[in-house]
Write a protein that holds these residues in place. Structure first.
Motif, PDB file in Angstrom:
ATOM      1  N   GLY A  99     -23.866  20.533 -42.004  1.00  0.00           N
ATOM      2  CA  GLY A  99     -23.389  19.354 -41.302  1.00  0.00           C
ATOM      3  C   GLY A  99     -23.449  18.151 -42.210  1.00  0.00           C
ATOM      4  N   THR A 100     -23.237  16.978 -41.631  1.00  0.00           N
ATOM      5  CA  THR A 100     -23.362  15.768 -42.443  1.00  0.00           C
ATOM      6  C   THR A 100     -24.836  15.417 -42.601  1.00  0.00           C
ATOM      7  OG1 THR A 100     -23.326  14.266 -40.542  1.00  0.00           O
ATOM      8  CG2 THR A 100     -21.176  14.932 -41.478  1.00  0.00           C
ATOM      9  N   HIS A 101     -25.083  14.540 -43.518  1.00  0.00           N
ATOM     10  CA  HIS A 101     -26.468  14.113 -43.785  1.00  0.00           C
ATOM     11  C   HIS A 101     -27.114  13.577 -42.510  1.00  0.00           C
ATOM     12  CE1 HIS A 101     -29.883  12.196 -45.700  1.00  0.00           C
ATOM     13  NE2 HIS A 101     -29.444  10.985 -45.351  1.00  0.00           N
ATOM     14  N   HIS A 102     -26.407  12.734 -41.781  1.00  0.00           N
ATOM     15  CA  HIS A 102     -26.989  12.108 -40.583  1.00  0.00           C
ATOM     16  C   HIS A 102     -27.180  13.129 -39.472  1.00  0.00           C
ATOM     17  CE1 HIS A 102     -26.726   8.183 -42.396  1.00  0.00           C
ATOM     18  NE2 HIS A 102     -25.432   8.391 -42.675  1.00  0.00           N
ATOM     19  N   GLU A 103     -26.252  14.093 -39.341  1.00  0.00           N
ATOM     20  CA  GLU A 103     -26.408  15.132 -38.323  1.00  0.00           C
ATOM     21  C   GLU A 103     -27.652  15.967 -38.572  1.00  0.00           C
ATOM     22  OE1 GLU A 103     -21.646  15.870 -37.294  1.00  0.00           O
ATOM     23  OE2 GLU A 103     -22.723  17.176 -38.698  1.00  0.00           O
ATOM     24  N   LEU A 104     -27.852  16.364 -39.834  1.00  0.00           N
ATOM     25  CA  LEU A 104     -29.013  17.202 -40.146  1.00  0.00           C
ATOM     26  C   LEU A 104     -30.312  16.422 -40.011  1.00  0.00           C
ATOM     27  CD1 LEU A 104     -27.780  19.381 -43.157  1.00  0.00           C
ATOM     28  CD2 LEU A 104     -27.738  19.875 -40.721  1.00  0.00           C
ATOM     29  N   LEU A 105     -30.284  15.135 -40.353  1.00  0.00           N
ATOM     30  CA  LEU A 105     -31.490  14.315 -40.167  1.00  0.00           C
ATOM     31  C   LEU A 105     -31.875  14.259 -38.693  1.00  0.00           C
ATOM     32  CD1 LEU A 105     -31.071  11.173 -42.489  1.00  0.00           C
ATOM     33  CD2 LEU A 105     -32.843  12.930 -42.624  1.00  0.00           C
ATOM     34  N   ARG A 106     -30.869  14.200 -37.836  1.00  0.00           N
ATOM     35  CA  ARG A 106     -31.120  14.067 -36.404  1.00  0.00           C
ATOM     36  C   ARG A 106     -31.548  15.388 -35.759  1.00  0.00           C
ATOM     37  NH1 ARG A 106     -26.099  12.734 -34.733  1.00  0.00           N
ATOM     38  NH2 ARG A 106     -25.673  14.915 -34.197  1.00  0.00           N
ATOM     39  N   ASP A 107     -30.917  16.494 -36.206  1.00  0.00           N
ATOM     40  CA  ASP A 107     -31.062  17.759 -35.467  1.00  0.00           C
ATOM     41  C   ASP A 107     -31.998  18.779 -36.113  1.00  0.00           C
ATOM     42  OD1 ASP A 107     -29.224  16.717 -33.702  1.00  0.00           O
ATOM     43  OD2 ASP A 107     -27.503  17.649 -34.711  1.00  0.00           O
ATOM     44  N   HIS A 108     -32.368  18.599 -37.403  1.00  0.00           N
ATOM     45  CA  HIS A 108     -33.144  19.642 -38.090  1.00  0.00           C
ATOM     46  C   HIS A 108     -34.395  19.049 -38.729  1.00  0.00           C
ATOM     47  CE1 HIS A 108     -30.305  23.021 -37.697  1.00  0.00           C
ATOM     48  NE2 HIS A 108     -29.396  22.068 -37.674  1.00  0.00           N
ATOM     49  N   PRO A 109     -35.552  19.321 -38.164  1.00  0.00           N
ATOM     50  CA  PRO A 109     -36.814  18.765 -38.686  1.00  0.00           C
ATOM     51  C   PRO A 109     -37.089  19.150 -40.141  1.00  0.00           C
ATOM     52  CG  PRO A 109     -37.136  19.694 -36.487  1.00  0.00           C
ATOM     53  CD  PRO A 109     -35.750  20.082 -36.916  1.00  0.00           C
ATOM     54  N   GLU A 110     -36.715  20.376 -40.513  1.00  0.00           N
ATOM     55  CA  GLU A 110     -36.983  20.802 -41.896  1.00  0.00           C
ATOM     56  C   GLU A 110     -36.209  19.927 -42.884  1.00  0.00           C
ATOM     57  OE1 GLU A 110     -36.410  24.585 -44.970  1.00  0.00           O
ATOM     58  OE2 GLU A 110     -35.848  24.809 -42.846  1.00  0.00           O
ATOM     59  N   TYR A 111     -34.950  19.643 -42.546  1.00  0.00           N
ATOM     60  CA  TYR A 111     -34.133  18.798 -43.428  1.00  0.00           C
ATOM     61  C   TYR A 111     -34.708  17.376 -43.474  1.00  0.00           C
ATOM     62  CZ  TYR A 111     -30.111  16.385 -45.423  1.00  0.00           C
ATOM     63  OH  TYR A 111     -29.295  15.622 -46.211  1.00  0.00           O
TER      64      TYR A 111
END
Length: 596
Positions: free
Chosen positions: A568-580
């Motif tokens: 996903g985009t950087h902001h999507e992964l920051l929001r949805d994936h704790p590991e990222y």
């Protein structure tokens, strides 16, 4: 270094040396002529005792000084002819056999360039270096002298014994008595010496590796004050090599002593028997003189057996070591023909379909480094690859230019399977900047232009990498020699030149493995701004560890334990994936823990 395929005890010296024939074939005429000349020269030495017999039984017995002087002239002329023929032999083989060594060294270097990365991961560089230098020099010396004289001395001994038996067969039989014991001793010596010779040459390779690593890592050695421990390690290996060389010397001394003693005892016995026969009138004094002179002429051919056998064993070992590398399979270069190159690709970017990878030397049962990777980098897109240390990011990027071969699945570039592409074409399409920038002992310009392009392209690439200012400040500009491994430059300077090398050819696909890790914050910002322009015109896969590098990408793929777990985009992964979010926060470096 990998284990040897065959033990030294099991291999055949002759079979090993016969593998040199393809290299000797082009020079076989001159080498054969040189061997024939050496045989003639050696046999001339056997004519001298016959002249001495004529002198003793003729002019000396008849008290004819003129005949003695004539005989002396014959001996002198025979000696001069022998010396000239041996000199001619050396001239015949010198240049051709040097060309054999050069051809073998060129083939070895060419083959090393074509071997897969997995081979170079397994082999120590010092072992390869010793094969290309020490072993090939030893082979050249063997071809120039011992190989020829194994044949020449064998013929000389055979002809000499025929002459001895013809002169006095009873004395000849006395001299033949040591033959059987000598054959047994030489067979035993050959087997023992083969093992020790192999051990010595492998230890030379190990010692070369230590020296090379110490020189290349001299900053680490000095920085951590480890010169004493390095010297201790060197002395230990040097001591092992010294012990092995002493074992070789002891074996050679033993066989040489026996090869010398046994014939000398036989000569002494023949002298006693011959003297008795002369006293009884059964043998002329001239015949005894000729017999003893012939025996002395055969002394060197017989005594050299140990020395020649030793050099033959060392040459056989060197040949084995050379072909251990040459027998390694090269990377397949892909399908022949130009159909693939002429095909019009569709703009589809890079696709990973069920890609898995396991290192060839991985233990049985260990999990693969990559497992079932499905990923699509769209045409013209930049995709950042993010993951914890050891997740397989660098390995995945190395599969695109086929530095490693995927063990499962396939990778497509614009719809074309990379395994169906010629490697040369693949590596024209894909350009790589590695995390560890490697420069060669060449000029700045030569290092950058390894990526293709011309002088104008180099100027643009240096500007993208923000390297034009420091390059211009170098004493020779782009003509400045950077030194071995580029160690005359800083880490950031080397990394910028490596980035310039990656973008200079304007590749269709770009793989960047954390290309900005050694740059300061201000330089990194300038490089990123220039790099954005380059990335707009290519399909790129970028390994990233910092948010600033991730922001160069259109999308981000999260790699975890060899699998793609999110895209996903950087902001999507920051929001949805704790590991990222954890990886991007810097907490991973601070705490050394994984939230999973």
């Amino acid at each position: 270094m990998p284990e040897k395929r065959d033990s030294a005890e099991d291999r055949s010296t002759v079979r090993s040396l016969l593998r040199l024939w393809p290299y000797l074939r082009p020079v076989r005429l001159r080498w054969g002529t040189a061997a024939l000349v050496a045989v003639v020269a050696s046999c001339l030495g056997l004519v001298i005792p016959l002249v001495l017999k004529w002198i003793v039984d003729g002019p000396v017995a008849a008290r004819d000084p003129g005949g003695v002087w004539l005989g002396a002239l014959y001996v002198l002329l025979l000696g001069i002819a022998e010396a000239l023929l041996f000199g001619f032999r050396r001239w015949l083989v010198g240049r051709p056999l040097a060309s054999v060594e050069a051809a073998m060294r060129a083939d070895l270097y060419r083959h090393l360039q074509r071997l897969p990365i997995s081979f170079h991961d397994r082999w120590a560089s010092g072992q390869l270096l010793s094969r290309g230098t020490t072993d090939l020099s030893l082979l050249r010396m063997f071809l120039v002298f011992p190989l020829t004289f194994l044949f020449v001395n064998g013929v000389t001994i055979l002809v000499g014994y025929v002459v001895l038996l013809d002169q006095q067969w009873t004395l000849g039989l006395v001299l033949l008595a040591p033959v059987a014991p000598l054959v047994v001793l030489c067979t035993f010596f050959e087997k023992r010496y083969a093992v020790v010779a192999r051990r010595a040459q492998d230890q030379v390779g190990d010692l070369t590796t230590v020296v090379e690593e110490s020189v290349l890592g001299i900053r680490i050695v000095k920085g951590f004050g480890r010169h004493r421990s390095q010297a201790t390690a060197f002395r230990a290996l040097a001591g092992l090599l010294r012990g092995t060389e002493l074992d070789k010397a002891r074996l050679l001394a033993g066989i040489w002593a026996l090869i010398t003693i046994l014939p000398e005892v036989a000569v002494g016995a023949a002298l006693v028997v011959g003297t008795v026969q002369v006293a009884d009138g059964d043998l002329s004094a001239g015949t005894l003189v000729a017999f003893l002179s012939t025996t002395l002429a055969l002394r060197w051919p017989v005594e050299s057996i140990g020395f020649l056998l030793a050099m033959s064993q060392e040459a056989a070992t060197a040949t084995e070591r050379f072909f251990e590398v040459m027998d390694e399979p090269e990377e397949d270069i892909g399908p022949a023909g130009t159909a693939a190159a002429e095909a019009t690709p569709r703009a589809d970017g890079v696709r990973f379909e069920g890609v898995s990878f396991r290192y060839p030397d991985a233990p049985d049962g260990s999990p693969p480094v990559l497992d079932g990777i499905d990923l699509h980098v769209r045409a013209g897109e930049t995709l950042a690859l993010v993951g914890a240390t050891g997740s397989g990011k660098t390995t995945l990027t190395a599969l695109v230019p086929r530095l490693h071969e995927a063990t499962g699945g396939r990778i497509l570039l614009d719809g074309e399977d990379i395994t169906h592409m010629p490697r040369e074409r693949l590596r024209e399409l894909v350009s790589v900047a590695f995390e560890e920038p490697t420069l060669f002992s060449a000029s700045v310009g030569e290092n950058v232009l390894m990526g293709g392009g011309d002088a104008d392209a180099m100027t643009r690439a240096l500007a993208v990498a923000q390297a034009e200012q420091f390059v211009a400040a170098l004493p020779g500009g782009t003509a400045t020699q950077v030194g071995e491994q580029g160690l005359s430059l800083s880490g950031g300077q080397r990394q910028r030149l490596a980035l310039a090398r990656a973008v200079v050819g304007r590749p269709r696909f770009l793989v960047l493995d954390d290309p900005l890790s050694a740059l300061d914050v201000h330089t990194e910002a300038l490089v990123e701004a220039a790099l954005r322009e380059v990335l707009r015109g290519t399909t790129a896969l970028v390994v990233a560890h910092r948010p600033s590098t991730v922001l160069l990408a259109d999308r981000v793929a999260l790699l975890s334990e060899g699998r793609i777990t999110a895209v996903g985009t950087h902001h999507e992964l920051l929001r949805d994936h704790p590991e990222y979010a954890w990886l991007m926060s810097g907490d991973a470096e601070d705490r050394g823990t994984d939230p999973r």
